[in-house]
Design a protein around this motif. Structure first.
Motif, mmCIF file in Angstrom:
data_model
loop_
_atom_site.group_PDB
_atom_site.id
_atom_site.type_symbol
_atom_site.label_atom_id
_atom_site.label_comp_id
_atom_site.label_asym_id
_atom_site.label_seq_id
_atom_site.Cartn_x
_atom_site.Cartn_y
_atom_site.Cartn_z
ATOM 1 N N UNK A 41 34.653 16.399 3.755
ATOM 2 C CA UNK A 41 33.713 16.434 4.877
ATOM 3 C C UNK A 41 32.905 15.133 4.947
ATOM 4 N N UNK A 42 32.473 14.630 3.798
ATOM 5 C CA UNK A 42 31.685 13.405 3.766
ATOM 6 C C UNK A 42 32.505 12.185 4.168
ATOM 7 N N UNK B 247 26.515 15.797 8.909
ATOM 8 C CA UNK B 247 26.474 17.248 8.839
ATOM 9 C C UNK B 247 25.084 17.730 9.195
ATOM 10 N N UNK B 248 25.009 18.710 10.076
ATOM 11 C CA UNK B 248 23.725 19.197 10.547
ATOM 12 C C UNK B 248 23.358 20.504 9.861
ATOM 13 N N UNK B 249 22.053 20.738 9.771
ATOM 14 C CA UNK B 249 21.580 21.988 9.213
ATOM 15 C C UNK B 249 21.731 23.125 10.205
ATOM 16 N N UNK B 250 21.909 22.801 11.469
ATOM 17 C CA UNK B 250 22.169 23.799 12.501
ATOM 18 C C UNK B 250 23.288 23.283 13.372
ATOM 19 N N UNK B 251 23.909 24.174 14.106
ATOM 20 C CA UNK B 251 25.081 23.785 14.885
ATOM 21 C C UNK B 251 24.726 22.836 16.003
ATOM 22 N N UNK B 252 23.541 22.980 16.590
ATOM 23 C CA UNK B 252 23.130 22.124 17.688
ATOM 24 C C UNK B 252 21.722 21.626 17.416
ATOM 25 N N UNK B 253 21.461 20.339 17.590
ATOM 26 C CA UNK B 253 20.121 19.808 17.410
ATOM 27 C C UNK B 253 19.723 19.013 18.638
ATOM 28 N N UNK B 254 18.436 18.879 18.854
ATOM 29 C CA UNK B 254 17.924 18.192 20.033
ATOM 30 C C UNK B 254 17.513 16.779 19.680
ATOM 31 N N UNK C 107 23.928 13.238 6.014
ATOM 32 C CA UNK C 107 23.551 14.117 4.917
ATOM 33 C C UNK C 107 24.375 13.809 3.668
ATOM 34 N N UNK C 108 23.827 14.187 2.527
ATOM 35 C CA UNK C 108 24.514 13.966 1.272
ATOM 36 C C UNK C 108 25.282 15.191 0.836
ATOM 37 N N UNK C 109 25.753 15.133 -0.412
ATOM 38 C CA UNK C 109 26.595 16.205 -0.922
ATOM 39 C C UNK C 109 25.852 17.533 -0.997
ATOM 40 N N UNK C 110 24.581 17.493 -1.413
ATOM 41 C CA UNK C 110 23.816 18.732 -1.541
ATOM 42 C C UNK C 110 23.570 19.376 -0.182
ATOM 43 N N UNK C 111 23.222 18.561 0.830
ATOM 44 C CA UNK C 111 23.016 19.086 2.176
ATOM 45 C C UNK C 111 24.313 19.633 2.754
ATOM 46 N N UNK C 112 25.399 18.931 2.461
ATOM 47 C CA UNK C 112 26.714 19.404 2.923
ATOM 48 C C UNK C 112 27.052 20.746 2.292
ATOM 49 N N UNK C 113 26.737 20.891 1.010
ATOM 50 C CA UNK C 113 26.976 22.150 0.306
ATOM 51 C C UNK C 113 26.180 23.288 0.944
ATOM 52 N N UNK C 114 24.878 23.038 1.188
ATOM 53 C CA UNK C 114 24.037 24.062 1.805
ATOM 54 C C UNK C 114 24.529 24.413 3.201
ATOM 55 N N UNK C 115 24.925 23.410 3.963
ATOM 56 C CA UNK C 115 25.415 23.648 5.318
ATOM 57 C C UNK C 115 26.672 24.515 5.311
ATOM 58 N N UNK C 116 27.580 24.221 4.411
ATOM 59 C CA UNK C 116 28.820 25.002 4.318
ATOM 60 C C UNK C 116 28.530 26.459 4.003
ATOM 61 N N UNK C 117 27.646 26.680 3.040
ATOM 62 C CA UNK C 117 27.334 28.048 2.631
ATOM 63 C C UNK C 117 26.592 28.795 3.733
ATOM 64 N N UNK D 259 43.860 18.743 4.329
ATOM 65 C CA UNK D 259 42.738 17.983 4.888
ATOM 66 C C UNK D 259 42.302 18.557 6.225
ATOM 67 N N UNK D 260 43.259 18.908 7.083
ATOM 68 C CA UNK D 260 42.925 19.484 8.384
ATOM 69 C C UNK D 260 42.152 20.792 8.233
ATOM 70 N N UNK D 261 42.560 21.618 7.279
ATOM 71 C CA UNK D 261 41.871 22.893 7.055
ATOM 72 C C UNK D 261 40.451 22.667 6.537
ATOM 73 N N UNK D 262 40.275 21.700 5.662
ATOM 74 C CA UNK D 262 38.955 21.436 5.114
ATOM 75 C C UNK D 262 37.999 20.863 6.156
ATOM 76 N N UNK D 263 38.527 20.150 7.133
ATOM 77 C CA UNK D 263 37.687 19.587 8.194
ATOM 78 C C UNK D 263 37.423 20.577 9.318
ATOM 79 N N UNK D 264 38.248 21.614 9.411
ATOM 80 C CA UNK D 264 38.114 22.586 10.491
ATOM 81 C C UNK D 264 36.948 23.525 10.216
ATOM 82 N N UNK D 265 36.057 23.641 11.199
ATOM 83 C CA UNK D 265 34.885 24.493 11.022
ATOM 84 C C UNK D 265 35.132 25.938 11.459
ATOM 85 N N UNK D 266 36.322 26.215 11.941
ATOM 86 C CA UNK D 266 36.674 27.574 12.335
ATOM 87 C C UNK D 266 37.207 28.311 11.117
#
Length: 359
Positions: free
Chosen positions: A33-34, A41-48, A108-118, A190-197
């Motif tokens: 992802x990085x 990577x965002x903490x929410x799906x949409x940001x303003x 975002x860094x690795x920790x933020x990416x981890x939190x976002x994924x979870x 790689x495609x599966x890991x990048x896919x957010x669905x």
């Protein structure tokens, strides 16, 4: 003897690679992802975002709603006079000037990416691509170690036995064979890991790739993999050198118990060699991930390398390196230790069987 030795290295390589892949899969997902062009990577799906680029889009917009997409950023312009998203504009990432005051706009860094994924995709997202990974890691490692041991035997007859040149040629041959035969598996992973669905399966991913690009599509990024052979060459040359050096050092120690730490030697040699090799050749991994993205605007190895460096600087070429090192150190140590242990056990079993037959 030759066939038995080949089978031993084939099985040991497969077992070692599988164990390492299972243990370090979450770090592999975060690293991928990085590395991607959508790594903001965002903490929410949409940001303003409040930004002056709204005027460049030709509309009077006070807010721009941002949704991270692969390679391109999609902006829905929300007009003051209506609550309907009436216009869609697409910009390259390099056009945008992120507001310094908006902390969520920064990569975002690795920790933020981890939190976002979870938070956004669940704990299962940490194991995306594990299926293709397990399907691919055993044959890849098996092919690699089998080719390496076979090539090493051949080159030892032609060149100076166990020299650095022998290790370089053997590692290069093994890397080329394994890359060529298993690239489609890693492409799907790689495609599966990048896919957010979360509902996309490996089979659906394979079908989509084949339908849109044919068989050629499964080999996108293979040029970067070939350039990545340099990593395996550096790793195995260092590994063989460090392994022999550590063993010779332990033999010279007065304490006889020091000679019993053979497994520790393998772990140390594997971790150091992989760290140095990965740090030197890491940009090829970022390029490979970019080439494998869906709807990628990248076309070739050097074009991608130049584009990433021009738009993101040298740091863009090393995105995810820290996560990669954290993942690769235990992964390589586990893989090489398991590999050497399986080789030792199988050879011991074969020697015991032959000894029993001669009695």
């Amino acid at each position: 003897m030759s066939n038995a030795d080949t089978f031993i290295h084939l099985l040991a390589g497969g077992v070692g690679g599988t164990v390492g892949a299972i243990v370090t899969c979450p770090l592999e997902v975060i690293k991928t992802r990085l590395q991607s062009s959508s790594c903001e990577v965002q903490c929410s799906a949409v940001r303003t975002l409040r930004t002056a680029t709204a005027s460049n889009a030709g509309c009077n917009a006070s807010h721009m709603y941002f949704t991270p997409e692969m390679n391109w950023n999609v902006y829905y312009h929300h007009h003051q006079c209506t609550s309907i998203n009436s216009r869609l504009a697409v910009f390259p990432e390099s056009v945008l000037q992120w507001p310094a005051s908006t902390s969520s706009a920064q990569p975002k860094g690795a920790l933020s990416c981890f939190r976002h994924l979870v938070e956004q995709e669940g704990c299962r997202a940490l194991f995306k691509g594990l299926g293709p990974n397990l399907v691919g890691v055993a044959p890849t490692r098996a092919l690699y170690f089998c080719t390496y041991s076979t090539a090493k035997r051949k080159f030892n007859k032609i060149l100076t036995p166990d020299s650095h040149l022998v290790h370089m040629c053997s590692a290069g041959s093994a890397g080329f064979v394994s890359c060529t035969l298993t690239n489609p598996i890693w492409f799907v992973k790689t495609r599966l890991q990048l896919n957010r669905n979360q509902n996309v399966t490996a089979w659906q991913c394979i079908s989509n790739i084949y339908r849109s690009q044919g068989m050629v599509g499964f080999y996108r990024g293979i040029t970067a993999s070939y350039f990545g052979i340099s990593e395996t060459i550096i790793k195995f040359v260092l590994y063989e050198y460090l392994k022999v050096t550590l063993q010779q050092w332990r033999e010279t120690q007065a304490d006889s118990s020091m000679s019993n730490y053979v497994a520790l030697d393998y772990m140390i040699a594997g971790a150091i060699s992989k760290t140095m090799a990965c740090s030197l050749s890491y940009p090829h991994e970022v390029v490979r991930t970019r080439l494998r993205e869906e709807h990628s605007r990248y076309r070739g190895f050097f074009q991608t390398l130049h584009t990433v460096f021009r738009e993101e600087g040298y740091r863009g070429l090393y995105r995810g390196l820290s996560t990669q090192l954290v993942r690769q150190i235990p992964n390589t140590a586990i893989m090489m230790t398991t590999y050497e242990a399986v080789v030792y056990l199988l050879k011991s079993l074969i020697d015991d069987k032959r000894y029993a037959e001669t009695e």
